[in-house]
Motif scaffolding. Sequence first.
Motif, PDB file in Angstrom:
ATOM      1  N   SER A  99       0.929  -1.076  -0.012  1.00 28.51           N
ATOM      2  CA  SER A  99       0.015   0.143  -0.023  1.00 28.51           C
ATOM      3  C   SER A  99       0.823   1.187  -0.033  1.00 28.51           C
ATOM      4  CB  SER A  99      -0.990   0.017   1.148  1.00 28.51           C
ATOM      5  OG  SER A  99      -0.198   0.255   2.430  1.00 28.51           O
ATOM      6  N   PHE A 100       0.468   2.292  -0.373  1.00 26.25           N
ATOM      7  CA  PHE A 100       1.125   3.502  -0.407  1.00 26.25           C
ATOM      8  C   PHE A 100       1.690   3.971   0.933  1.00 26.25           C
ATOM      9  CE2 PHE A 100       1.504   8.412  -0.675  1.00 26.25           C
ATOM     10  CZ  PHE A 100       2.214   8.315  -1.462  1.00 26.25           C
ATOM     11  N   ALA A 101       0.751   3.746   2.153  1.00 24.90           N
ATOM     12  CA  ALA A 101       1.086   4.049   3.363  1.00 24.90           C
ATOM     13  C   ALA A 101       2.138   3.391   3.810  1.00 24.90           C
ATOM     14  CB  ALA A 101      -0.238   3.873   4.262  1.00 24.90           C
ATOM     15  N   GLN A 102       2.223   2.056   3.440  1.00 23.37           N
ATOM     16  CA  GLN A 102       3.359   1.225   3.919  1.00 23.37           C
ATOM     17  C   GLN A 102       4.493   1.659   3.317  1.00 23.37           C
ATOM     18  OE1 GLN A 102       3.147  -2.928   2.213  1.00 23.37           O
ATOM     19  NE2 GLN A 102       3.213  -3.659   4.620  1.00 23.37           N
ATOM     20  N   ALA A 103       4.402   1.773   2.087  1.00 16.86           N
ATOM     21  CA  ALA A 103       5.482   2.052   1.220  1.00 16.86           C
ATOM     22  C   ALA A 103       6.347   3.142   1.641  1.00 16.86           C
ATOM     23  CB  ALA A 103       5.034   2.511  -0.302  1.00 16.86           C
ATOM     24  N   GLY A 104       5.889   4.176   2.134  1.00 12.99           N
ATOM     25  CA  GLY A 104       6.367   5.395   2.562  1.00 12.99           C
ATOM     26  C   GLY A 104       7.592   4.971   3.831  1.00 12.99           C
ATOM     27  N   ARG A 105       7.032   4.166   4.864  1.00 13.88           N
ATOM     28  CA  ARG A 105       7.790   3.674   5.671  1.00 13.88           C
ATOM     29  C   ARG A 105       9.027   2.875   5.181  1.00 13.88           C
ATOM     30  NH1 ARG A 105       8.360  -0.819   7.980  1.00 13.88           N
ATOM     31  NH2 ARG A 105       6.014  -1.743   7.157  1.00 13.88           N
ATOM     32  N   ILE A 106       8.582   1.882   4.145  1.00 14.42           N
ATOM     33  CA  ILE A 106       9.702   0.889   3.797  1.00 14.42           C
ATOM     34  C   ILE A 106      10.773   1.486   2.929  1.00 14.42           C
ATOM     35  CG2 ILE A 106       9.854  -1.041   2.231  1.00 14.42           C
ATOM     36  CD1 ILE A 106       7.122  -1.962   3.211  1.00 14.42           C
ATOM     37  N   ARG A 107      10.287   2.552   2.032  1.00 12.77           N
ATOM     38  CA  ARG A 107      11.106   3.490   1.268  1.00 12.77           C
ATOM     39  C   ARG A 107      12.041   4.297   1.865  1.00 12.77           C
ATOM     40  NH1 ARG A 107       6.454   4.382  -3.358  1.00 12.77           N
ATOM     41  NH2 ARG A 107       6.654   2.359  -4.659  1.00 12.77           N
ATOM     42  N   GLU A 108      11.667   4.903   2.983  1.00 15.66           N
ATOM     43  CA  GLU A 108      12.333   5.603   3.877  1.00 15.66           C
ATOM     44  C   GLU A 108      13.561   4.698   4.272  1.00 15.66           C
ATOM     45  OE1 GLU A 108      12.697   8.613   4.256  1.00 15.66           O
ATOM     46  OE2 GLU A 108      10.974   9.626   3.043  1.00 15.66           O
ATOM     47  N   GLN A 109      13.054   3.564   5.078  1.00 19.22           N
ATOM     48  CA  GLN A 109      13.970   2.686   5.824  1.00 19.22           C
ATOM     49  C   GLN A 109      15.199   2.171   4.682  1.00 19.22           C
ATOM     50  OE1 GLN A 109      11.819  -0.580   7.348  1.00 19.22           O
ATOM     51  NE2 GLN A 109      13.820  -1.321   8.314  1.00 19.22           N
ATOM     52  N   ARG A 110      14.613   1.604   3.495  1.00 12.87           N
ATOM     53  CA  ARG A 110      15.610   1.121   2.600  1.00 12.87           C
ATOM     54  C   ARG A 110      16.299   2.164   2.020  1.00 12.87           C
ATOM     55  NH1 ARG A 110      11.504  -3.855   0.153  1.00 12.87           N
ATOM     56  NH2 ARG A 110      11.725  -5.096   2.142  1.00 12.87           N
ATOM     57  N   ALA A 111      15.955   3.411   1.809  1.00 10.89           N
ATOM     58  CA  ALA A 111      16.983   4.655   1.255  1.00 10.89           C
ATOM     59  C   ALA A 111      18.022   4.758   2.244  1.00 10.89           C
ATOM     60  CB  ALA A 111      16.014   5.659   1.089  1.00 10.89           C
ATOM     61  N   ARG A 112      17.860   4.731   3.530  1.00  9.73           N
ATOM     62  CA  ARG A 112      18.617   5.027   4.355  1.00  9.73           C
ATOM     63  C   ARG A 112      19.692   3.561   4.262  1.00  9.73           C
ATOM     64  NH1 ARG A 112      14.608   6.603   7.761  1.00  9.73           N
ATOM     65  NH2 ARG A 112      14.568   4.771   8.623  1.00  9.73           N
ATOM     66  N   ALA A 113      19.240   2.454   4.415  1.00 13.42           N
ATOM     67  CA  ALA A 113      19.934   1.131   4.171  1.00 13.42           C
ATOM     68  C   ALA A 113      20.961   1.138   3.018  1.00 13.42           C
ATOM     69  CB  ALA A 113      19.099  -0.035   4.395  1.00 13.42           C
ATOM     70  N   VAL A 114      20.497   1.555   1.865  1.00  8.66           N
ATOM     71  CA  VAL A 114      21.385   1.453   0.842  1.00  8.66           C
ATOM     72  C   VAL A 114      22.495   2.404   0.678  1.00  8.66           C
ATOM     73  CG1 VAL A 114      19.253   0.408  -0.863  1.00  8.66           C
ATOM     74  CG2 VAL A 114      19.869   3.018  -0.803  1.00  8.66           C
ATOM     75  N   GLN A 115      22.074   3.526   1.281  1.00 12.14           N
ATOM     76  CA  GLN A 115      23.260   4.560   1.422  1.00 12.14           C
ATOM     77  C   GLN A 115      24.382   3.959   2.153  1.00 12.14           C
ATOM     78  OE1 GLN A 115      21.517   8.422   3.052  1.00 12.14           O
ATOM     79  NE2 GLN A 115      21.526   9.076   0.952  1.00 12.14           N
ATOM     80  N   ARG A 116      24.299   3.025   3.060  1.00 10.64           N
ATOM     81  CA  ARG A 116      25.219   2.643   3.867  1.00 10.64           C
ATOM     82  C   ARG A 116      25.655   1.294   3.401  1.00 10.64           C
ATOM     83  NH1 ARG A 116      24.616   1.222  10.436  1.00 10.64           N
ATOM     84  NH2 ARG A 116      27.054   0.922  10.579  1.00 10.64           N
ATOM     85  N   TRP A 117      24.803   0.548   2.982  1.00 14.35           N
ATOM     86  CA  TRP A 117      25.268  -0.906   2.565  1.00 14.35           C
ATOM     87  C   TRP A 117      25.137  -1.382   1.247  1.00 14.35           C
ATOM     88  CZ3 TRP A 117      27.478  -2.946   6.491  1.00 14.35           C
ATOM     89  CH2 TRP A 117      27.216  -2.598   7.988  1.00 14.35           C
TER      90      TRP A 117
END
Length: 293
Positions: A99-117
């Motif tokens: 869902s769009f609501a779920q996507a916002g949380r997941i995308r913010e989390q994974r955007a931070r993760a890919v910057q590091r890992w």
Amino acid sequence: GSIIQVGGPVCDGFFVKAVVFLKAVEWAEPRGLKPNAVLSSRCDPYSPSTASGWQHYFEELPSQQLPQQGDNRVFELHELAAFWLYTVNSSGSPIYPGSFAQAGRIREQRARAVQRWLRPAVRLQRMATAFWLRELRNSTPVLGVHVRGTDKHLGRHVRPHEYYRFIVAWLTYYPLGGVFLATDDELVLRAMMDRFGSRLTFQRNISRSACADKKHLEGCLFSNAMSRPVAAQQANIGDIVMLDSLLLAKCDFMLKPASAVSEFAIYWSGARLHNASFDFELRGQPKPNAAWL
């Protein structure tokens, strides 16, 4: 200082290994474990035969500079356990947002993760920049269009005609704007070319399949130019996939299906594209509220 070494499932699609790794990071970091990736195998269709599949596409991980096998600080995450993280244990962070609501949380989390890992290899970043400067420098702004054709077996196939009204609106509102098309399907490319012709920019002279009804890319993707199976061009196909994703990440707005290629483009954009994209399969996805539409 402990390390968890992540493997598998290595026989699946290109971005499966990246999602597996991110989900392992989500599990490992709260437990004080630093992740490392070992994601190459004889049955991995995208890893070069002479190099690490991970290091061919991504920058070295901080953990890869620390002791590896044989050190009592290294914990192996067996392939089956990694697969469990990827599939069964996905209630909090599924493969694709539902869902769009779920996507916002997941995308913010994974955007931070890919910057590091999960930083794309410098050579691929340079290739994406060179392509953009060569092909799209004079097109402002740029609409990214991802159409998944050949091997999509989660969700539905979003057909080319569903994109048309968005592309027409973009090109009408932005006469100097561009459209970057990312697709793995030759039939999709032909349909888009028939409709929009020279207004489209895409990777040329690469292998695409014309087997949109097949379920698995590995079973049907052959080089049009050389009639060789995918095993003979593993690294090249992986580069093509990565470049499509990195180029989509540079776009000003993106149209997409549920697919890791364009989902990772959102992560690599720093989640900027979360509010500048339209996912045809995402529940609750608002229609683009933009002057051009």
